[in-house]
Design an enzyme around this catalytic site. Structure first.
Site, short mmCIF file in Angstrom:
data_model
loop_
_atom_site.label_atom_id
_atom_site.label_comp_id
_atom_site.label_asym_id
_atom_site.label_seq_id
_atom_site.Cartn_x
_atom_site.Cartn_y
_atom_site.Cartn_z
N LYS A 81 69.41 47.99 44.38
CA LYS A 81 68.32 48.04 45.35
C LYS A 81 68.85 48.18 46.79
O LYS A 81 69.95 47.70 47.09
CB LYS A 81 67.46 46.77 45.26
N ASP B 119 22.71 47.79 40.93
CA ASP B 119 23.77 47.38 40.00
C ASP B 119 23.18 46.76 38.75
O ASP B 119 23.65 46.99 37.63
CB ASP B 119 24.70 46.37 40.67
N ALA B 120 22.12 45.97 38.95
CA ALA B 120 21.52 45.27 37.81
C ALA B 120 20.90 46.27 36.84
O ALA B 120 21.06 46.16 35.62
CB ALA B 120 20.47 44.28 38.30
N GLU C 82 58.25 58.94 36.89
CA GLU C 82 57.53 58.17 37.90
C GLU C 82 56.47 59.02 38.59
O GLU C 82 56.76 60.14 39.02
CB GLU C 82 58.57 57.68 38.93
N LYS D 277 65.87 55.62 42.92
CA LYS D 277 64.85 54.83 42.22
C LYS D 277 63.55 55.06 42.97
O LYS D 277 63.39 54.60 44.11
CB LYS D 277 65.23 53.36 42.21
N ARG E 136 52.76 52.05 31.96
CA ARG E 136 53.70 51.14 31.33
C ARG E 136 53.01 49.90 30.76
O ARG E 136 53.38 49.40 29.71
CB ARG E 136 54.76 50.69 32.34
N LYS F 258 73.03 55.05 35.35
CA LYS F 258 72.87 55.03 33.89
C LYS F 258 74.15 55.54 33.24
O LYS F 258 74.74 56.53 33.72
CB LYS F 258 71.72 55.96 33.47
N CYS G 1 45.90 15.01 43.57
CA CYS G 1 45.35 13.89 42.80
C CYS G 1 45.96 12.55 43.19
O CYS G 1 45.54 11.51 42.70
CB CYS G 1 45.51 14.13 41.30
N ASP H 201 23.71 48.03 35.03
CA ASP H 201 24.29 47.15 34.00
C ASP H 201 23.39 47.05 32.79
O ASP H 201 23.86 47.01 31.65
CB ASP H 201 24.52 45.75 34.58
S1 IVH Z 1 64.95 54.40 34.18
C1 IVH Z 1 64.99 52.09 30.28
N1 IVH Z 1 65.08 55.76 36.44
O1 IVH Z 1 61.85 51.47 38.03
C2 IVH Z 1 65.07 52.48 31.71
N2 IVH Z 1 63.46 54.04 36.27
O2 IVH Z 1 62.36 48.64 38.00
C3 IVH Z 1 63.79 52.93 32.26
N3 IVH Z 1 62.04 53.82 38.23
O3 IVH Z 1 59.96 50.79 35.17
C4 IVH Z 1 63.76 53.21 33.68
N4 IVH Z 1 62.94 55.46 39.39
O4 IVH Z 1 59.18 52.71 36.69
C5 IVH Z 1 64.47 54.77 35.76
N5 IVH Z 1 65.25 57.07 38.34
C6 IVH Z 1 64.65 56.10 37.66
C7 IVH Z 1 63.59 55.38 38.23
C8 IVH Z 1 63.02 54.34 37.49
C9 IVH Z 1 62.01 54.52 39.37
C10 IVH Z 1 61.16 52.68 37.92
C11 IVH Z 1 60.58 52.68 36.53
C12 IVH Z 1 60.98 51.36 35.93
C13 IVH Z 1 61.25 50.56 37.16
C14 IVH Z 1 62.16 49.39 36.86
#
Ligand code: IVH
Length: 727
Positions: free
Chosen positions: A328, A51-52, A191, A135, A156, A304, A436, A55
């Site tokens: 969730k 490693d050294a 994703e 999600k 991200r 959405k 402390c 580096d």
């Molecule tokens: S929309 C502006 N749709 O969840 C809205 N996000 O907790 C952007 N994610 O950062 C996200 N599945 O990485 C969207 N069907 C989906 C998703 C999703 C997973 C993730 C995404 C986001 C995170 C937020």
């Protein structure tokens, strides 16, 4: 390469003594050797250099590239790091921020979401549709296509700045390299994830190195320095959104996602269109039922608003869109025994109780610690004194129910009284700091007990230092939490406060017990550490403000303060001014109100996004003598890079203070306020000499009269809509 002398950068001629030709030859030579060493290490799994030695080669290459930047190649192996995959990626400033999502858990959160949107848009019973889709539990990725060619892929990161993982993303089969018929600029967001089957195969194949869950495996695989490794990992990608566009994809979310599918992206087949909360909840239940058999991890359903013009009107809060909600699934749980309650002292002195548990697997991850929040939580009551868990307290030796939601620290949901040991005693929360010995007190209205030791408390000082060097703060390579703990306790070369970091090299030079002679350090690594420290001696103002670890001042607030004041001195001037307002007091609400009109106080509290509680904390901390002296010592060591105001589009109302009165007919008050703020104006509740513009809708009363009296410009709703671009 066994010739140690040749591999030792120090034995080579001084960089400054080289001419460009010789530097170029040496860079080529070093690059080849490092690339060979990488190949031996990562691909052939047969390292030939220590490693050294490795580096040393890299340090020499870096030194040459710094001295001859024109010779540095973008694909230089100096940009590739062997061990930690996170280092070495270039940064990408997202053309449009990558947002996160507001979370909901209960059915009521969904009905609230729908009615909030209706009221924001002023839609009483008109049609309002939503998409509902799984999600995905992976990591988000932004893919930039220019003229149909994939030019960049970025993680991200913190939402504003991510890591450039283009080479790796290109190895993912689901990600097209070319598109036909796409807008000239198209950022596709979605994703990256790994299927259950692929995850199991990978873990079996990797033998010793096992990932905790598919999400970690996906993240670890995407963030590999060597794209060949990523290529060997079975990653997948679902597209669900977009960032910058040169041309709209469609008029609705559903059609836009269909357009992405037509362009060649995989989109989730479970996406549905809903027309009310009832339908949304039904889709949620349906998707949850399929969860176990989908073959990949999902952790909820995302709703959405379908109409994209509504999405535009709804806009964003600081980190989440108003037009989306992540509903969730209930967290996974497990029962285990709580062995002991430990108290940790944080950088602001907060005493945090931690449950030490018999290790147990929850949702695929082994858990041995959980947070207990605060003393009320342990005692079985909330901050208002109302019972939680029907008043059951938590004791050492109890059987407790653990749950994990997302990546956060596990929590305790319940306790099983039938298994409580007969001799168990209620937990007594300490009233002095376990670190402390100072008094630990609870301010009225605060659920947290805090150590009053300030900088005297070693735990606070260490946590402050750890925060100071953390990634979003000074981010000093080679000086992490572990090193901070070591240096804090070091008798010869202590780091007790931030300023000490910047005097370390100089103190080391004067010390008999040189750092380089210590175990665990070598000349090379010490040099590297000192170089990393030097590198941060010049620091952007927002990072400095954040790094100070002032309560309530997070990254976002630090950014706002930096852009508002521009320089450290200007910020201090306002803070000192506010502290000298005769009535300043940390805990007196009435006097605080009286301060609202005093100039310095007002300068701080009227900044958009900066609240009174934050200002209080900022002023108290920065004017506390010991704290201030320590910060002044730091400032003496560093150079602060002034902040420039973010390039905001100038609008007709930028910087103006607006007041709305009466009942707007074509836009709700919430939308009007959001719109005004998005255009750089402030919206106040009452008319004063500071008001620039009053928007008087039908039904306006005393405010209009007062405005006339003060000579404030008054306009009607039509005029307002013209300014706001609504008609
Ligand atoms: S929309 C502006 N749709 O969840 C809205 N996000 O907790 C952007 N994610 O950062 C996200 N599945 O990485 C969207 N069907 C989906 C998703 C999703 C997973 C993730 C995404 C986001 C995170 C937020």
């Amino acid at each position: 390469m066994s010739d140690g002398k040749q591999d030792d950068g120090a034995a080579r001629p001084d960089v400054a003594a080289l001419d460009e030709q010789r530097a170029s030859d040496e860079i080529a030579d070093l690059s080849a050797r490092i690339a060979q060493a990488n190949d031996n290490y990562h691909v052939k799994d047969a390292p030939v250099l220590s490693d050294a030695e490795y580096d040393a080669l890299k340090q020499r290459l870096l030194a040459l590239e710094r001295a001859f930047p024109q010779l540095a190649r973008p694909d230089s192996p100096s940009q590739v790091v062997g061990a930690a995959p996170a280092e070495g990626f270039g940064k990408v400033v997202h053309a449009q921020r990558m947002m996160s999502l507001e979370n909901g858990f209960a059915d009521a959160d969904v009905t609230d979401f729908v009615s909030r949107i209706r009221s924001f848009l002023g839609l009483r019973d008109g049609d309002l549709a939503f998409t509902a889709e799984p999600k995905i539990d992976g990591l988000s990725l932004s893919l930039r296509y220019e003229d149909g060619v994939l030019v960049q892929a970025a993680t991200r990161g913190d939402g504003a700045v991510g890591e450039n993982v283009t080479a790796n993303a290109r190895t993912i089969a689901d990600i097209p390299h070319r598109l036909t018929g796409a807008p000239a600029i198209l950022e596709v967001r979605g994703e990256v994830y790994m299927s259950h089957a692929d995850f199991q195969r990978l873990n079996a194949a990797e033998g010793g190195r096992v990932f905790a869950n598919p999400r970690n495996a996906a993240a670890g695989s995407l963030r590999q320095i060597d794209p060949d490794v990523t290529a060997s990992r079975p990653l997948r990608f679902f597209a669900y959104g977009w960032g910058q566009l040169s041309q709209a994809l469609a008029d609705t979310q559903m059609e836009a996602v269909e357009r992405l599918a037509a362009l060649g992206f995989r989109t989730n087949p479970l996406t549905r269109l809903c027309h009310d909360a009832g339908q949304m909840l039904a889709v949620w239940a349906e998707i949850e039922q399929q969860r176990a058999t989908l073959g990949y991890d999902i952790d909820g359903v995302v709703y959405k608003v379908n109409d994209l013009s509504y999405q535009t009107r709804l806009g964003y809060r600081s980190t989440t869109p108003r037009w989306a909600l992540a509903h969730k699934f209930p967290a996974e749980t497990a029962w285990t025994r709580l062995d002991r309650i430990d108290i940790q002292v944080g950088r602001t002195g907060a005493l945090s109780p931690i449950a030490r548990l018999e290790p147990v697997t929850v949702g695929g991850v082994v858990v041995s610690n959980a947070t207990l929040h605060n003393e009320d939580y342990i005692a079985g009551r909330d901050s208002s004194g109302a019972p939680i868990r029907e008043g059951r307290d938590i004791r050492e030796g109890d059987w407790v129910k653990i749950y994990r939601a997302g990546d956060v620290i596990p929590k305790i949901a319940d306790v099983d009284l039938s298994r409580r040991p007969a001799d168990s005693q209620p937990y007594r929360f300490p009233e002095t700091c376990p670190q402390c010995g100072s008094d630990a007190i609870r301010e009225p209205g605060d659920s947290v007990r805090r150590c009053t030791g300030g900088l005297v408390c070693p735990a606070q000082a260490i946590e402050k230092l750890k925060h100071f060097v953390s990634r979003a703060a000074f981010d000093i390579e080679g000086l992490g939490a572990k090193q901070i703990e070591m240096f804090f306790a070091d008798p010869a070369l202590p780091i007790r406060e931030p300023a000490d970091i910047f005097t370390l090299a100089e103190r080391d030079a004067r010390n008999i017990a040189r750092l380089k002679n210590r175990e665990g350090f070598g000349a090379r690594s010490v040099e590297k550490l000192f170089a990393a420290i030097e590198d941060k001696r010049r620091i952007p103002l927002e990072r400095l403000i954040f790094a100070l670890g002032i309560r309530h001042v997070g990254e976002v607030a630090a950014g706002i303060l930096a852009r508002h004041f521009g320089t450290w001195d200007a910020l201090l001037g306002a803070v000192d001014g506010a502290a000298h307002e005769p009535a300043f007091a940390a805990d007196d609400k009435a006097r605080r109100m009286a301060l609202a009109d005093s100039p310095h106080w007002a300068e701080l509290t009227t900044i958009n996004g900066i609240g009174a509680v934050l200002v209080q904390s900022l002023v108290t901390t920065l004017t506390q003598p010991a704290e201030r002296a320590s910060i002044d010592r730091l400032i003496g060591q560093i150079q602060v890079i002034p902040a420039t105001a973010r390039q905001v589009q100038q609008t007709a109302i930028s910087g103006k203070t607006l007041v709305f009165t009466g009942t707007l007919e074509r836009m709700t008050r919430a939308e009007a306020k959001a719109r005004a703020e998005a255009m750089g104006a402030k919206v106040a509740g009452s008319v004063s000499a500071k008001t620039d513009l009053l928007i008087a809708a039908p039904g306006a009363g005393s405010k209009a009269a007062k405005a006339a009296e003060l000579g404030v410009t008054v306009i009607d709703e039509d005029e307002w809509l013209r300014i706001a671009g609504g008609s």
